[in-house]
Design an enzyme around this catalytic site. Structure first.
Site, PDB file in Angstrom:
ATOM      1  N   LYS A  43       0.813  -1.217   0.000  1.00  9.99           N
ATOM      2  CA  LYS A  43       0.000   0.000   0.000  1.00  9.99           C
ATOM      3  C   LYS A  43       0.841   1.259   0.000  1.00  9.99           C
ATOM      4  O   LYS A  43       0.463   2.269  -0.584  1.00  9.99           O
ATOM      5  CB  LYS A  43      -0.976   0.013   1.188  1.00  9.99           C
ATOM      6  CG  LYS A  43      -2.159  -0.910   0.986  1.00  9.99           C
ATOM      7  CD  LYS A  43      -3.341  -0.480   1.839  1.00  9.99           C
ATOM      8  CE  LYS A  43      -4.525  -1.413   1.615  1.00  9.99           C
ATOM      9  NZ  LYS A  43      -5.629  -1.168   2.557  1.00  9.99           N
ATOM     10  N   LYS A  50      -7.378 -13.259  -8.460  1.00 10.74           N
ATOM     11  CA  LYS A  50      -8.630 -13.184  -7.714  1.00 10.74           C
ATOM     12  C   LYS A  50      -9.528 -12.075  -8.265  1.00 10.74           C
ATOM     13  O   LYS A  50      -9.034 -11.004  -8.619  1.00 10.74           O
ATOM     14  CB  LYS A  50      -8.241 -12.896  -6.264  1.00 10.74           C
ATOM     15  CG  LYS A  50      -9.359 -12.877  -5.274  1.00 10.74           C
ATOM     16  CD  LYS A  50      -8.802 -12.738  -3.880  1.00 10.74           C
ATOM     17  CE  LYS A  50      -9.226 -11.423  -3.269  1.00 10.74           C
ATOM     18  NZ  LYS A  50      -9.144 -11.346  -1.817  1.00 10.74           N
ATOM     19  N   LYS A  97     -12.582  -5.983  -6.364  1.00 13.28           N
ATOM     20  CA  LYS A  97     -13.280  -4.733  -6.633  1.00 13.28           C
ATOM     21  C   LYS A  97     -12.317  -3.594  -6.944  1.00 13.28           C
ATOM     22  O   LYS A  97     -12.745  -2.542  -7.417  1.00 13.28           O
ATOM     23  CB  LYS A  97     -14.190  -4.374  -5.458  1.00 13.28           C
ATOM     24  CG  LYS A  97     -13.488  -4.225  -4.138  1.00 13.28           C
ATOM     25  CD  LYS A  97     -14.473  -4.207  -2.979  1.00 13.28           C
ATOM     26  CE  LYS A  97     -13.733  -4.273  -1.653  1.00 13.28           C
ATOM     27  NZ  LYS A  97     -14.582  -4.591  -0.530  1.00 13.28           N
TER      28      LYS A  97
END
Ligand code: AMP
Ligand code: TRP
Length: 335
Positions: A116, A198, A201
């Site tokens: 991140k 995977k 979203k």
């Protein structure tokens, strides 16, 4: 009595973006199935969402959206505790205490932090760094026995266990040390564009099906889903990841076995197969979408669920926090 014998499951879901078919199959659907066997606590972790910049109006809406979706899949607010993390101040309080029992070195090793901070280089804030401590506080506050986590959160759960054990080592048995809960139900749903990844979203829109996608859009997205040139409906993850992913979706939602699906589509080609997958996805999602619309529009009901859930959650959290305060030596205040 029976209530006490049940184990507690705690899970947190971030109120960001839209929830996908992957979230439904891998999480929400299972939440419903766990409701009777366990004492389930599902927290909408809005404080965690603040570690990256959010648009306030959108975040507020996303929070209510997630709660509405939980209710729309049929979770019963009397059985499962669904509440907002920010409504229980003890999360932040315990997080502070636990941060004094967590080492910089441990947090520096977290892969999510590294990823991140690489992605949001203009905003490597302290919250991003201490994110796993808040997560540990979430879990430990409710004395959770089990935490359903995907592979990406395993490291954070390990840290929660280490911190709980460290704390217990100094002060006696204050926290239940949580175990990971691996569900036997429903597997991973993969991206429609890159079926070895995977479904997520945070990827481009046409790679996932959102739980609230309209039927036409679902059909279009599935029609475009990556398969292969063999025109054979066969379950073979290694060589046919696209087809296998669609088969898994169909199998999980319809209860049909892989053998049965292979037999049903023998000699039929991908066009017919994809239509059938779309029909099933639409059939499974549409009652949820209908309920979702009703619930999301019923602000009074949402308010009532939010308030009573926050009260219940606070009751549990206060009890743990009282113990923690006493153990670490903070002066007692009987208010
Ligand atoms: P996330 O959307 O990554 O915050 O995950 C929330 C929950 O949904 C976690 O329990 C995940 O394991 C589950 N989940 C998310 N994406 C998928 C997927 N593609 N397949 C199965 N489960 C998923
Ligand atoms: N970090 C988790 C995620 O990104 C969300 C989360 C926060 C969580 N607190 C939790 C998950 C406690 C399980 C238990 O998916």
């Amino acid at each position: 009595m029976e209530q006490q014998a049940k184990k507690t499951i705690f899970s947190g879901i971030q109120p960001t973006g839209t929830l996908t078919l992957g979230n439904y199959i891998g999480a929400l659907r299972n939440f419903k199935l766990l409701e009777d066997e366990f004492n389930c606590i599902y927290s909408i972790v809005d404080l965690h969402a603040l570690t990256v910049r959010q648009n306030p109006a959108e975040l507020r809406k996303a929070c209510l959206k997630v709660l509405s979706l939980y209710l729309a899949v049929g979770l019963d607010p009397e059985k499962s505790l669904m509440y907002f993390q920010s409504h229980v101040a003890e999360h932040a309080e315990l997080s502070w205490v636990l941060s004094c029992y967590t080492y910089m070195g441990e947090l520096s090793r977290m892969t999510q932090f590294k990823e991140k901070s690489a992605k949001h280089q203009d905003n490597i804030n302290a919250g991003l760094f201490t994110y796993p401590v808040l997560m540990a506080a979430d879990i430990l506050l409710y004395q959770a026995d089990l935490v359903p986590v995907g592979a990406d959160q395993k490291q954070h759960l390990e840290l929660s266990r280490d911190v709980a054990e460290r704390f217990n080592g100094v002060y006696g048995d204050v926290f239940v040390v949580p175990d990971p809960y691996i569900t036997k139900l429903g597997g991973r749903v993969m991206s429609l564009a890159e079926p070895t990844r995977k479904m997520s979203k945070s990827d481009p829109e046409d790679t996932y099906i959102a739980m609230l996608d309209e039927p036409d859009l679902i059909r279009r997205k599935l029609k475009r889903a990556v398969t292969d040139s063999e025109a054979l409906v066969k379950f073979d993850i290694e060589n046919k990841p696209g087809v296998s992913n669609l088969m898994s979706i169909l199998s999980t939602l319809s209860g049909r076995s892989m053998d049965q699906i292979e037999a049903d589509f023998e000699g039929k080609g991908y066009g017919v197969f994809k239509e059938a997958v779309a029909d099933q996805v639409i059939e499974s999602l549409s009652p949820i979408q209908t309920r979702y619309k009703e619930i999301f529009a019923d602000k009074a009901y949402l308010e009532q669920v939010m308030t009573s859930s926050a009260e219940r959650a606070r009751g549990i959290a206060r009890k743990t926090m009282r113990k923690v305060r006493k153990k670490v030596g903070l002066a007692a205040l009987t208010l």
